[in-house]
Design a protein around this motif. Sequence first.
Motif, mmCIF file in Angstrom:
data_model
loop_
_atom_site.group_PDB
_atom_site.id
_atom_site.type_symbol
_atom_site.label_atom_id
_atom_site.label_comp_id
_atom_site.label_asym_id
_atom_site.label_seq_id
_atom_site.Cartn_x
_atom_site.Cartn_y
_atom_site.Cartn_z
ATOM 1 N N ASP A 83 10.804 -15.399 -7.663
ATOM 2 C CA ASP A 83 9.721 -14.480 -8.026
ATOM 3 C C ASP A 83 9.079 -13.869 -6.790
ATOM 4 O O ASP A 83 8.722 -12.688 -6.787
ATOM 5 N N ALA A 84 8.919 -14.661 -5.733
ATOM 6 C CA ALA A 84 8.338 -14.146 -4.491
ATOM 7 C C ALA A 84 9.233 -13.054 -3.901
ATOM 8 O O ALA A 84 8.740 -12.015 -3.449
ATOM 9 N N LYS A 85 10.545 -13.278 -3.904
ATOM 10 C CA LYS A 85 11.477 -12.259 -3.398
ATOM 11 C C LYS A 85 11.369 -10.979 -4.225
ATOM 12 O O LYS A 85 11.360 -9.872 -3.678
ATOM 13 N N ARG A 86 11.286 -11.130 -5.540
ATOM 14 C CA ARG A 86 11.165 -9.969 -6.426
ATOM 15 C C ARG A 86 9.886 -9.191 -6.118
ATOM 16 O O ARG A 86 9.905 -7.964 -6.004
ATOM 17 N N ARG A 87 8.769 -9.904 -5.942
ATOM 18 C CA ARG A 87 7.490 -9.235 -5.661
ATOM 19 C C ARG A 87 7.528 -8.515 -4.310
ATOM 20 O O ARG A 87 7.007 -7.399 -4.190
ATOM 21 N N VAL A 88 8.150 -9.127 -3.306
ATOM 22 C CA VAL A 88 8.264 -8.475 -1.993
ATOM 23 C C VAL A 88 9.100 -7.210 -2.122
ATOM 24 O O VAL A 88 8.743 -6.158 -1.575
ATOM 25 N N VAL A 111 7.276 -4.308 -3.403
ATOM 26 C CA VAL A 111 6.385 -3.702 -2.407
ATOM 27 C C VAL A 111 7.159 -2.829 -1.425
ATOM 28 O O VAL A 111 6.727 -1.726 -1.094
ATOM 29 N N VAL A 112 8.314 -3.314 -0.948
ATOM 30 C CA VAL A 112 9.005 -2.629 0.153
ATOM 31 C C VAL A 112 10.310 -1.949 -0.241
ATOM 32 O O VAL A 112 10.877 -1.227 0.561
ATOM 33 N N GLY A 113 10.816 -2.184 -1.427
ATOM 34 C CA GLY A 113 12.049 -1.540 -1.862
ATOM 35 C C GLY A 113 13.195 -2.518 -2.054
ATOM 36 O O GLY A 113 13.185 -3.634 -1.525
ATOM 37 N N ASP A 114 14.194 -2.080 -2.803
ATOM 38 C CA ASP A 114 15.316 -2.945 -3.190
ATOM 39 C C ASP A 114 16.353 -3.155 -2.102
ATOM 40 O O ASP A 114 17.148 -4.091 -2.174
ATOM 41 N N ASP A 138 1.077 -14.429 -4.256
ATOM 42 C CA ASP A 138 0.687 -14.131 -5.631
ATOM 43 C C ASP A 138 1.272 -15.143 -6.616
ATOM 44 O O ASP A 138 1.946 -14.793 -7.582
ATOM 45 N N THR A 139 1.045 -16.414 -6.342
ATOM 46 C CA THR A 139 1.503 -17.501 -7.197
ATOM 47 C C THR A 139 0.681 -18.742 -6.877
ATOM 48 O O THR A 139 0.307 -18.944 -5.725
ATOM 49 N N GLY A 165 0.299 -6.773 5.319
ATOM 50 C CA GLY A 165 -0.687 -7.181 4.320
ATOM 51 C C GLY A 165 -0.140 -7.223 2.900
ATOM 52 O O GLY A 165 -0.283 -8.246 2.206
ATOM 53 N N PRO A 166 0.482 -6.148 2.414
ATOM 54 C CA PRO A 166 1.037 -6.183 1.052
ATOM 55 C C PRO A 166 2.165 -7.208 0.888
ATOM 56 O O PRO A 166 2.325 -7.788 -0.181
#
Length: 107
Positions: free
Chosen positions: A66-71, A74-77, A23-24, A15-16
Amino acid sequence: MGGKKKSQESLPERGPILAALMDTPDAQSVLRLSVVAEPDGHWVIAATVQMIDSLQVYVLSHALDDAKRRVREVVGDTVEVYIEPELVRDPALEAPATDVIVIKASD
């Protein structure tokens, strides 16, 4: 890839991740989402995101970054994130009717 190993039993919730991908205004929908743990314990997230085909290349590139950054937020680097765009026709653009198209020719 450094960082703390994660077990397959504790895969992140989808979900997250879906919310981060959507989120775009450039993303229309998430067609596929795969969350797996590699044998070494690191997570791999792969997604296919539907986007409008009329986006300029630099806009598409920034939207995917940006999508990769937001993911990762949520889940870590240490997570590997792969996002594939699936381009679809822009519903806001109207194609001319076929009876209006004129092709000039000479005999």
